[in-house]
Every structure is written in structure tokens, then in C-alpha cells.
Enzyme design. Structure first.
Site, PDB file in Angstrom:
ATOM      1  N   SER A 149       0.835  -1.211   0.000  1.00 22.95           N
ATOM      2  CA  SER A 149       0.000   0.000   0.000  1.00 22.95           C
ATOM      3  C   SER A 149       0.866   1.256   0.000  1.00 22.95           C
ATOM      4  CB  SER A 149      -0.886   0.024   1.256  1.00 22.95           C
ATOM      5  OG  SER A 149      -1.814  -1.014   1.208  1.00 22.95           O
ATOM      6  N   ASP A 160      -7.146  -8.216   4.386  1.00 18.69           N
ATOM      7  CA  ASP A 160      -6.290  -9.018   3.510  1.00 18.69           C
ATOM      8  C   ASP A 160      -5.744 -10.276   4.186  1.00 18.69           C
ATOM      9  OD1 ASP A 160      -6.653  -7.196   1.501  1.00 18.69           O
ATOM     10  OD2 ASP A 160      -4.759  -6.141   1.854  1.00 18.69           O
ATOM     11  N   SER A 183     -13.422   1.536   2.997  1.00 21.61           N
ATOM     12  CA  SER A 183     -12.415   1.172   1.995  1.00 21.61           C
ATOM     13  C   SER A 183     -11.375   2.277   1.863  1.00 21.61           C
ATOM     14  CB  SER A 183     -13.093   0.939   0.640  1.00 21.61           C
ATOM     15  OG  SER A 183     -12.135   1.023  -0.394  1.00 21.61           O
ATOM     16  N   ARG A 200     -13.763  -6.774 -10.877  1.00 23.72           N
ATOM     17  CA  ARG A 200     -13.937  -6.129  -9.552  1.00 23.72           C
ATOM     18  C   ARG A 200     -14.710  -4.814  -9.669  1.00 23.72           C
ATOM     19  NH1 ARG A 200      -8.364  -6.352  -6.433  1.00 23.72           N
ATOM     20  NH2 ARG A 200      -9.738  -5.737  -4.737  1.00 23.72           N
TER      21      ARG A 200
HETATM   22  C1  S3P Z   1      -5.596  -1.262   0.050  1.00 21.97           C
HETATM   23  C2  S3P Z   1      -6.812  -1.267   0.664  1.00 21.97           C
HETATM   24  C3  S3P Z   1      -7.604  -2.478   0.916  1.00 21.97           C
HETATM   25  C4  S3P Z   1      -6.782  -3.752   0.734  1.00 21.97           C
HETATM   26  C5  S3P Z   1      -5.906  -3.681  -0.471  1.00 21.97           C
HETATM   27  C6  S3P Z   1      -4.941  -2.505  -0.403  1.00 21.97           C
HETATM   28  C7  S3P Z   1      -4.908   0.028  -0.158  1.00 21.97           C
HETATM   29  O1  S3P Z   1      -8.691  -2.505   0.027  1.00 21.97           O
HETATM   30  O2  S3P Z   1      -7.628  -4.873   0.671  1.00 21.97           O
HETATM   31  O3  S3P Z   1      -5.116  -4.883  -0.582  1.00 21.97           O
HETATM   32  O4  S3P Z   1      -3.694   0.027  -0.453  1.00 21.97           O
HETATM   33  O5  S3P Z   1      -5.557   1.071  -0.019  1.00 21.97           O
HETATM   34  P1  S3P Z   1     -10.063  -1.715   0.402  1.00 21.97           P
HETATM   35  O6  S3P Z   1      -9.668  -0.387   0.849  1.00 21.97           O
HETATM   36  O7  S3P Z   1     -10.883  -1.674  -0.833  1.00 21.97           O
HETATM   37  O8  S3P Z   1     -10.683  -2.547   1.479  1.00 21.97           O
END
Ligand code: S3P
Length: 432
Positions: free
Chosen positions: A21, A315, A163, A120
Site C-alpha cells: 500500500s 487481507d 475502503s 472487480r
Molecule cells: C488497500 C486497501 C484495501 C486492501 C488492499 C490494499 C490500499 O482494500 O484490501 O489490498 O492500499 O488502499 P479496500 O480499501 O478496498 O478494502
């Protein structure tokens, strides 16, 4: 890939890659800042390469120099129209964040992804952006999407879904939007975007009230480049943590791991299961919490986790489900709806693969129930992954205990952890 049973545990110090991330954000935010940023320890994986290539295609100069990435930022409003569509492979983070950013640019762009990303949902990000006047055409709410850059207007947006990707897409759109955009969230999501934007000098104000967090951004303030040292990824660490917990005679130490409280649910959950995990050397780096972690083999207990946990560790359920399969009592993990729209339908694949491995488990609605026993009567030792990196790694860890398990389409692991197999083997695993 075949993951075989091992006898002597997992021991040593795994080399964990940079946080996925934070790596994405360490390309996106410096690319639209003023000046040069040096990024250390960036994750070298397929997902992150797609983000790098996206910005290169918009004429951002990005160089590799002695293990550092040098990014020559172009400012908020100087990206160039890419010559072709932008291909984002499997990367949902790139897709959601770039949709936000590009909707406030002055040119047209098209985003495409691989088979899994194309399934998705994208309307979760395009709907709130439309409230800001964004001009986006999706393919029935999915990729490919066409973004016609526009002058956005600020809006007050309440996050319906917890999210970080949606929140981050809106925050990135607001950077180039005149006026004050407000994002309100009612559940915790990872906060790397707002943390990094603060550090890069955005006009951002973050307030926490009882049950909500309010982020205000006043747009069109230029960002100032900064160097970033990406910490190591807790989500990738989780595969090593669980392999050490479930295999006897194991003892590992993980260094420089991101322990951000908005996403460290896996540590809290495993501790609730009695895991021998020691967090030490806690420190701050670029406002991110970093720590070292020691893990020893443990006879785990089962546990019940409510939906709030899902927000802190979405995750990590594939690998947590593997851990729970070796516990001495049942587990229930509640509120896993979002697992169905990740790189695969993870809830479906966790159930299918655990059942094939002989684990008694079921789902009711969005809750997952696991009833472990000492016996694993394997029904089918081929693990279906639907090209999902986390399903592949979780069941490779399962294989260290009950293998051989054949992991289908294991090249998906390159999405986040290309060196996974070598590292597991170096520490005592037997993956061929
Ligand atoms: C992420 C946010 C999460 C996570 C993804 C990485 C990010 O998704 O599942 O692997 O880097 O912002 P969501 O925010 O859609 O839950």
C-alpha cells in the site's frame, strides 16, 4: 508450485518486502509533487510496476539508482496524456487510486486490467467521484473505464463502504480541485494516504470524533517532494508469522515491519488465539509505526472475531483461516462480505480449499466457521487460487504442515511477494 510438509520448523529472519500500500502511494504522491523524491525499499512486484509504468506513461521521469527509486515530480497539474491506455494488471489499489487522481486531470485516459481486476467493482469509486463532477464511463461498473479529465467541484462525501482505496481515490481527486473537499468515514480504514499527504505539505486537516473521522482537504495547493523509506509489509509478514506458529520448533524474527494501528488486526487476532508474538523496537518512520516481531511455535486456541476486525485486517483472512485450522478449538470470523470482491472471491476459495484439505468449515451469510481437528483427511491436494496471490501463499503455508499441496497458478504471488518461495525455503520450508 508444490508445498511439502516440513519437520524442523521455520527459523531465522525472513527478508520481507516493502509494504504494498505504501509503495503505491510512494509513486503516486511524489509524481504529483514539486521536486525530487528518493524512495527506498519500494516493493518490487508486478502490482507496483504497473503503478510505476502508469506514471512513466504520463511523462513522469522515474529512475532506479542503487536500490532507490528517484521520482522527478511534475506538480499537481502537469501530467501528460498517456499515448495509449494504462494497463494495471491485477492491481485494485492502482485502479481505484488512479481513477481518483486522473478524474481531476485535464486529459482523457483509459484504464484496463487483467481478467480478475476486470471483474472487480469500480462504481464504489466512480460514484462518489461523479458527485464531484467527474466524467467517467465504466463498463457496467467495471474496467475498462474511460476518464475524461474535468474541473472537479469540491463535495462532502460520506464513505458508505469502509475502503481505503475509495477514500484515497477521493483524496487524490480533491488535491487538484479548487475548494474544500470533505471525506467522512465511520469505520477505520488504512490511513497511509492522508499520512503521506500531510508529510508532503497538503492543505489537509484530520479530525477524529466519537464514531467518525473527518478529513478536509483544500485543493490546488502544490505538494513538496520528500524522500520516503518504505517499511516492510505486515500483510506479507503474516505468511511467515503463521508458518512459524503452526510448525513445531520454529522461532523467527521479522525486522522493520509496518505496525500501523489501522491495519494490524492480524497481530491482535493471533494474540487473541494465544500466539507467542513479541512486538519490540517500536518506533516511528515518516509517521508510520514500525516494529520488529519475534514469533515462536504455539498451540493456538480458536477465537471469535466480530466485523470490526475485518476492517483492520481484510487481507489477512486467508492466512488466519489456515492458522485457525490448526487451533485446538473452533473459530468464527464475522462480517467478511468484502472478502468476496478482492483479487478473487476469497471467502469461497478459503472454504473450498480448506474443505479439500480435510478441514471442517462452513459459511453462514458472510461469517466463516472453522472446526479444527487433528486429522486432515485430504480430499484433493490441488489448491485453486483463481490467480489470487494471498490464497496461493496462505495454502503454501498450509502445505508446510500437511503437504504436499499443489498450488495452481502460483505465479500470482509475483503480485506482492516475488521472493516468497525462496524465503520460505531459506528458513526451512520445502516448496518446489
Ligand atoms: C488497500 C486497501 C484495501 C486492501 C488492499 C490494499 C490500499 O482494500 O484490501 O489490498 O492500499 O488502499 P479496500 O480499501 O478496498 O478494502
Amino acid at each position: 508450485m508444490i508445498s511439502n510438509e516440513i519437520n524442523n520448523g521455520i527459523n531465522g529472519e525472513p527478508s520481507i518486502p516493502g509494504d504494498k500500500s505504501i509503495s503505491h502511494r510512494s509513486i503516486i504522491i511524489p509524481s504529483i509533487s514539486n521536486g525530487i523524491s528518493e524512495i527506498s525499499n519500494i516493493l518490487k512486484s508486478d502490482d507496483v510496476k504497473h503503478t510505476i509504468n502508469a506514471f512513466k506513461s504520463m511523462n513522469v521521469k522515474i529512475e532506479q539508482n542503487n536500490n532507490k527509486l528517484i521520482i522527478y515530480g511534475k506538480g499537481l497539474n502537469s501530467l501528460n496524456k498517456p499515448k495509449d491506455y494504462i494497463y494495471l494488471g491485477n492491481s485494485g489499489t492502482s485502479a481505484r487510486l488512479l481513477t481518483g487522481l486522473l478524474s481531476s486531470q485535464k486529459f482523457e485516459s483509459i484504464l484496463k486490467g487483467d481478467q480478475s481486476l476486470t471483474k472487480r467493482p469500480m462504481s464504489r469509486i466512480t460514484d462518489p467521484l461523479t458527485k464531484m463532477n467527474a466524467n467517467i464511463k465504466t463498463s457496467k461498473g467495471k474496467l475498462p473505464i474511460k476518464i475524461t479529465g474535468a474541473n472537479l467541484k469540491p463535495a462532502s462525501i460520506e464513505l458508505k463502504l469502509p475502503s481505503a482505496q475509495i477514500k484515497s481515490g477521493i483524496l487524490l481527486a480533491s488535491l487538484n480541485t479548487l475548494g474544500k473537499t470533505r471525506v467522512t468515514e465511520f469505520k477505520v480504514t488504512r490511513d497511509h494516504t492522508e499520512t503521506m499527504l500531510e508529510a508532503f505539505g497538503a492543505n489537509i486537516d484530520i479530525k477524529k470524533e466519537e464514531n467518525k473521522k473527518i478529513i478536509n482537504i483544500v485543493g490546488q495547493k502544490e505538494l513538496i517532494s520528500k524522500n520516503v523509506d518504505v517499511p516492510n509489509d505486515l500483510s506479507s509478514s503474516a505468511f511467515f508469522i503463521v508458518s512459524a506458529l503452526i510448525n513445531n520448533n520454529s522461532n523467527i524474527t521479522l525486522r522493520n515491519i509496518n505496525n500501523n494501528p489501522t491495519r494490524n488486526g492480524i497481530i491482535l487476532a493471533l494474540k487473541k488465539m494465544g500466539a507467542k508474538i513479541l512486538i519490540f523496537n517500536e518506533r516511528l518512520n515518516n509517521n508510520e509505526n514500525i516494529c520488529d516481531i519475534k514469533v515462536e511455535s504455539t498451540n493456538l486456541n480458536g477465537c471469535e472475531l466480530n466485523q470490526d476486525f475485518a476492517d483492520l485486517m481484510i487481507d489477512e483472512y486467508p492466512i488466519l483461516a489456515v492458522a485457525a485450522s490448526f487451533a485446538n478449538s473452533p473459530s468464527v470470523f464475522r462480517g467478511l462480505k468484502e472478502l468476496r470482491v478482492k483479487e478473487s472471491d476469497r471467502l469461497k476459495l478459503i472454504l473450498l480449499n480448506l474443505q479439500n484439505c480435510g478441514v471442517n468449515c462452513k459459511s453462514i451469510g458472510d461469517d466463516l466457521f472453522i472446526y479444527p481437528s487433528n486429522k486432515f483427511e485430504i480430499k484433493k491436494n490441488i489448491i485453486k487460487t483463481d490467480f489470487d496471490h494471498r490464497i496461493a501463499m496462505a495454502f503454501a503455508v498450509m502445505g508446510t504442515k500437511i503437504g504436499p499441496l499443489e498450488i495452481e497458478d502460483s505465479e500470482a504471488i509475483n503480485t506482492s511477494f516475488p521472493n516468497f518461495k525462496n524465503e520460505i525455503n531459506r528458513l526451512g520450508g520445502n516448496i518446489s
